[in-house]
Design a protein around this motif. Structure first.
Motif, short mmCIF file in Angstrom:
data_model
loop_
_atom_site.label_atom_id
_atom_site.label_comp_id
_atom_site.label_asym_id
_atom_site.label_seq_id
_atom_site.Cartn_x
_atom_site.Cartn_y
_atom_site.Cartn_z
N MET A 194 12.06 17.25 -19.49
CA MET A 194 11.03 16.24 -19.24
C MET A 194 9.68 16.82 -18.81
SD MET A 194 12.04 14.77 -15.44
CE MET A 194 10.36 14.25 -15.12
N GLU B 107 18.27 11.80 -21.64
CA GLU B 107 17.31 12.86 -21.40
C GLU B 107 16.98 12.92 -19.92
OE1 GLU B 107 13.04 10.71 -22.27
OE2 GLU B 107 14.19 11.42 -24.02
N SER C 236 14.96 12.71 -16.52
CA SER C 236 13.94 11.77 -16.08
C SER C 236 13.83 11.80 -14.57
CB SER C 236 14.27 10.35 -16.55
OG SER C 236 15.31 9.80 -15.77
N ASP C 237 12.77 11.19 -14.04
CA ASP C 237 12.58 11.12 -12.59
C ASP C 237 13.63 10.25 -11.91
OD1 ASP C 237 10.37 12.79 -12.45
OD2 ASP C 237 8.94 11.18 -12.81
#
Length: 245
Positions: free
Chosen positions: A186, A211, A213-214
């Motif tokens: 990311m 994927e 991610s934060d």
């Protein structure tokens, strides 16, 4: 499954727990990390790391295995898949590291040298302090958790990998012909575009829907997000005529 640069094998335990009902999952500490101390700079090369994977398989008396990793572990997986095709049944690539041009590689080398100097002169907590805020939340958590189990001399030496170059172009990876699952990162160091390019380039590459991610903050989040895609990939491998369950 191999951890990223900074954490150790414990960062992947929750993920392993979600996969070990179907497969035996081996979580090594990469050379220089956790319980694999190595304070000699010259022994931190991509060739050495790939050879370590082979030595581990030999020790386990395993002819071939599904090899995977995150970040640093993904790069080692790629190098191993190229050098030892006959022993890598499939690859799992989480947050693939960027393949830099000459200028970016020089900057990375300088960054790693500065980090190693801070480790030696100021200690691990001080060395990581300016870096941690810029990492993805889960990577920050993984690194911080691993610091007490890390040896300063080994971590400083491990930074010497910045002197080596894994690849000069994405095209070098086109010869990886075993099934490969690619899970995007990311950030600039683990670009989504590279993951998509790699999944398209590899003859049997597959881009995962999941994927980084934060929203992934803990190792449990990491496992919960990525285990389903990996399990699906493992199921597909089991269905192949040449795959062994």
């Amino acid at each position: 499954m191999m951890h990223g640069g900074g954490p150790d094998h414990q960062s992947l335990i929750p993920l392993a727990r979600r996969l070990c009902d179907r497969r035996a999952v081996v979580l090594p500490d990469i050379r220089g990390y956790g319980r694999s101390p190595c304070s000699e700079n010259a022994k931190h090369t991509w060739t050495s790391y790939s050879a370590d994977v082979m030595s581990l398989l030999d020790h386990l008396k395993v002819d071939s295995a599904i090899v995977g990793g995150a970040g640093l572990g993904a790069t080692i997986t790629l190098r191993t898949a190229l050098a030892h095709k006959e022993r890598v049944r499939a690859a799992i690539l989480i947050s693939v590291e960027d393949i830099e041009d000459d200028e970016a590689k020089a900057a990375e080398t300088a960054f790693m040298r500065e980090f190693a100097t801070r480790v030696r002169e100021e200690g691990l907590h001080a060395a990581w302090a300016p870096i941690l805020p810029n990492l993805a939340p889960v990577i920050r958590e993984m690194v911080y958790d691993a610091i007490p189990r890390s040896t300063s001399a080994s971590i400083a030496a491990a930074a010497a990998i910045g002197e080596d170059r894994a690849f000069r172009s994405v095209g070098e990876l086109a010869d990886i012909n075993m099934p490969a699952l690619v899970i995007p990162g990311m950030d600039e160091r683990h670009p989504i575009a590279l993951a998509k390019q790699l999944a398209h380039l590899l003859p049997h590459g597959k881009l995962a829907a999941a994927e980084m991610s934060d929203a992934i903050v803990t190792t449990e989040d990491f496992a919960r997000c990525f285990a389903p895609a990996i399990r699906e990939f493992l199921n597909e491998l089991s269905a192949l005529p040449t795959a062994s369950a």
